[in-house]
Design a protein around this motif. Sequence first.
Motif, PDB file in Angstrom:
ATOM      1  N   ASN A  92      -0.991  -1.071 -20.871  1.00  0.00           N
ATOM      2  CA  ASN A  92      -2.015  -1.525 -19.943  1.00  0.00           C
ATOM      3  C   ASN A  92      -1.854  -0.774 -18.633  1.00  0.00           C
ATOM      4  O   ASN A  92      -0.727  -0.595 -18.153  1.00  0.00           O
ATOM      5  CB  ASN A  92      -1.876  -3.032 -19.702  1.00  0.00           C
ATOM      6  N   PHE A  93      -2.969  -0.302 -18.067  1.00  0.00           N
ATOM      7  CA  PHE A  93      -2.913   0.548 -16.882  1.00  0.00           C
ATOM      8  C   PHE A  93      -3.701  -0.057 -15.731  1.00  0.00           C
ATOM      9  O   PHE A  93      -4.702  -0.744 -15.918  1.00  0.00           O
ATOM     10  CB  PHE A  93      -3.485   1.938 -17.191  1.00  0.00           C
ATOM     11  N   HIS A  94      -3.254   0.255 -14.540  1.00  0.00           N
ATOM     12  CA  HIS A  94      -3.989  -0.027 -13.313  1.00  0.00           C
ATOM     13  C   HIS A  94      -4.737   1.223 -12.857  1.00  0.00           C
ATOM     14  O   HIS A  94      -5.873   1.152 -12.407  1.00  0.00           O
ATOM     15  CB  HIS A  94      -3.022  -0.493 -12.230  1.00  0.00           C
ATOM     16  N   TYR A  95      -4.096   2.385 -13.016  1.00  0.00           N
ATOM     17  CA  TYR A  95      -4.659   3.634 -12.528  1.00  0.00           C
ATOM     18  C   TYR A  95      -5.359   4.404 -13.651  1.00  0.00           C
ATOM     19  O   TYR A  95      -4.728   4.838 -14.618  1.00  0.00           O
ATOM     20  CB  TYR A  95      -3.560   4.509 -11.921  1.00  0.00           C
ATOM     21  N   PHE A  96      -6.674   4.582 -13.494  1.00  0.00           N
ATOM     22  CA  PHE A  96      -7.438   5.337 -14.477  1.00  0.00           C
ATOM     23  C   PHE A  96      -6.867   6.746 -14.654  1.00  0.00           C
ATOM     24  O   PHE A  96      -6.824   7.270 -15.765  1.00  0.00           O
ATOM     25  CB  PHE A  96      -8.911   5.443 -14.045  1.00  0.00           C
TER      26      PHE A  96
ATOM     27  N   GLU B 297       0.821  -1.215   0.000  1.00  0.00           N
ATOM     28  CA  GLU B 297       0.000   0.000   0.000  1.00  0.00           C
ATOM     29  C   GLU B 297       0.856   1.266   0.000  1.00  0.00           C
ATOM     30  O   GLU B 297       0.567   2.239  -0.709  1.00  0.00           O
ATOM     31  CB  GLU B 297      -0.910  -0.001   1.245  1.00  0.00           C
ATOM     32  N   GLU B 298       1.940   1.234   0.779  1.00  0.00           N
ATOM     33  CA  GLU B 298       2.785   2.428   0.905  1.00  0.00           C
ATOM     34  C   GLU B 298       3.526   2.770  -0.386  1.00  0.00           C
ATOM     35  O   GLU B 298       4.032   3.885  -0.535  1.00  0.00           O
ATOM     36  CB  GLU B 298       3.819   2.234   2.032  1.00  0.00           C
ATOM     37  N   LEU B 299       3.591   1.824  -1.310  1.00  0.00           N
ATOM     38  CA  LEU B 299       4.336   2.040  -2.561  1.00  0.00           C
ATOM     39  C   LEU B 299       3.457   2.599  -3.677  1.00  0.00           C
ATOM     40  O   LEU B 299       3.920   2.731  -4.814  1.00  0.00           O
ATOM     41  CB  LEU B 299       5.001   0.733  -3.013  1.00  0.00           C
ATOM     42  N   ARG B 300       2.206   2.936  -3.378  1.00  0.00           N
ATOM     43  CA  ARG B 300       1.334   3.474  -4.423  1.00  0.00           C
ATOM     44  C   ARG B 300       1.956   4.673  -5.147  1.00  0.00           C
ATOM     45  O   ARG B 300       1.871   4.754  -6.376  1.00  0.00           O
ATOM     46  CB  ARG B 300      -0.037   3.839  -3.852  1.00  0.00           C
TER      47      ARG B 300
ATOM     48  N   LEU C 254       2.329   4.800  -9.204  1.00  0.00           N
ATOM     49  CA  LEU C 254       1.773   5.880 -10.017  1.00  0.00           C
ATOM     50  C   LEU C 254       2.851   6.481 -10.924  1.00  0.00           C
ATOM     51  O   LEU C 254       2.619   6.734 -12.109  1.00  0.00           O
ATOM     52  CB  LEU C 254       1.179   6.969  -9.121  1.00  0.00           C
ATOM     53  N   GLN C 255       4.009   6.697 -10.361  1.00  0.00           N
ATOM     54  CA  GLN C 255       5.111   7.257 -11.138  1.00  0.00           C
ATOM     55  C   GLN C 255       5.528   6.312 -12.263  1.00  0.00           C
ATOM     56  O   GLN C 255       5.778   6.745 -13.399  1.00  0.00           O
ATOM     57  CB  GLN C 255       6.295   7.552 -10.221  1.00  0.00           C
ATOM     58  N   LEU C 256       5.596   5.023 -11.954  1.00  0.00           N
ATOM     59  CA  LEU C 256       6.001   4.054 -12.969  1.00  0.00           C
ATOM     60  C   LEU C 256       5.001   4.006 -14.119  1.00  0.00           C
ATOM     61  O   LEU C 256       5.386   3.900 -15.295  1.00  0.00           O
ATOM     62  CB  LEU C 256       6.151   2.668 -12.335  1.00  0.00           C
TER      63      LEU C 256
END
Length: 278
Positions: free
Chosen positions: A179-183, A52-55, A59-61
């Motif tokens: 491919n994305f995880h974050y909209f 969780e702390e690495l979100r 996001l940056q990646l």
Amino acid sequence: MNDATKTAEDRAHPFPHSDEDAVRAEQIPDTPQTRSPAYQLAFTDRDFLLREELRPVRLQLELLKPQMLLDEAGVESTVVMFGGARIPSPENAGLARTPTLAKLSAYYEQARLFAQEMTRRSLEAGGREFVITTGGGPGVMEAGNLGAHEVGGKSIGLGIVLPHEQAPNVYVTPELCFNFHYFAIRKMHFLMRARAITIFPGGFGTLDELFEALTLIQTGRMARVPFLMFGREFWEGIINWKALAEAGTISEEDLGLFRFVETAEEAVGIIDGWGKPV
């Protein structure tokens, strides 16, 4: 040549490459200490990267990976195509869930023709400008990638992980298929290079992209670009644009931020003439 393939002599620093140490770290004696997750290199530790702390790092990646690959591919500007995943091709209109969807198959064809014409302009610019960009899925997105493919050009697909299995459509250029995880990061990549935005009939996702992009332009957070909405009847049937202006929730001038079009030819003409004296 990327950094991973450079030799020690090519690199600007004398330190071992991370790839080299990742290999070395696997070739060590098996002890309680080396088996401990704490001992694993941070950048090869999947469980650590997914904490969780690495979100913020993830996001940056997600911002960096497509950015770097698009830069390496020489993509300087894009033409964005938003539209419904459920809109069938004309030959499959008979399989549509509703008569309205069957009728909207005409816009699949217009999307394909539009992508062809914009890709021809892209090829004239060495494939660097006006690169077709879609969400990489079926429907209108497929039509856009198909049109670019048919005239020998590249196109981008920006996918998102969904609860149900969905592979990218087969016409997206493989090395430009993401491919994305974050909209939120996916949305940024849709607009960061956009020289034009086209909106075809669609559902919640299309409406989301429509209003987000319009809001960015309306508020001056994004430079104004051609903003073309295919299908006046559809859009005026689901959104009472004039009522928004009459209510004062938007300005009358805001209705000029977009234009309705019906055909690929009309849309291409507006983009070609953008910024030229009237």
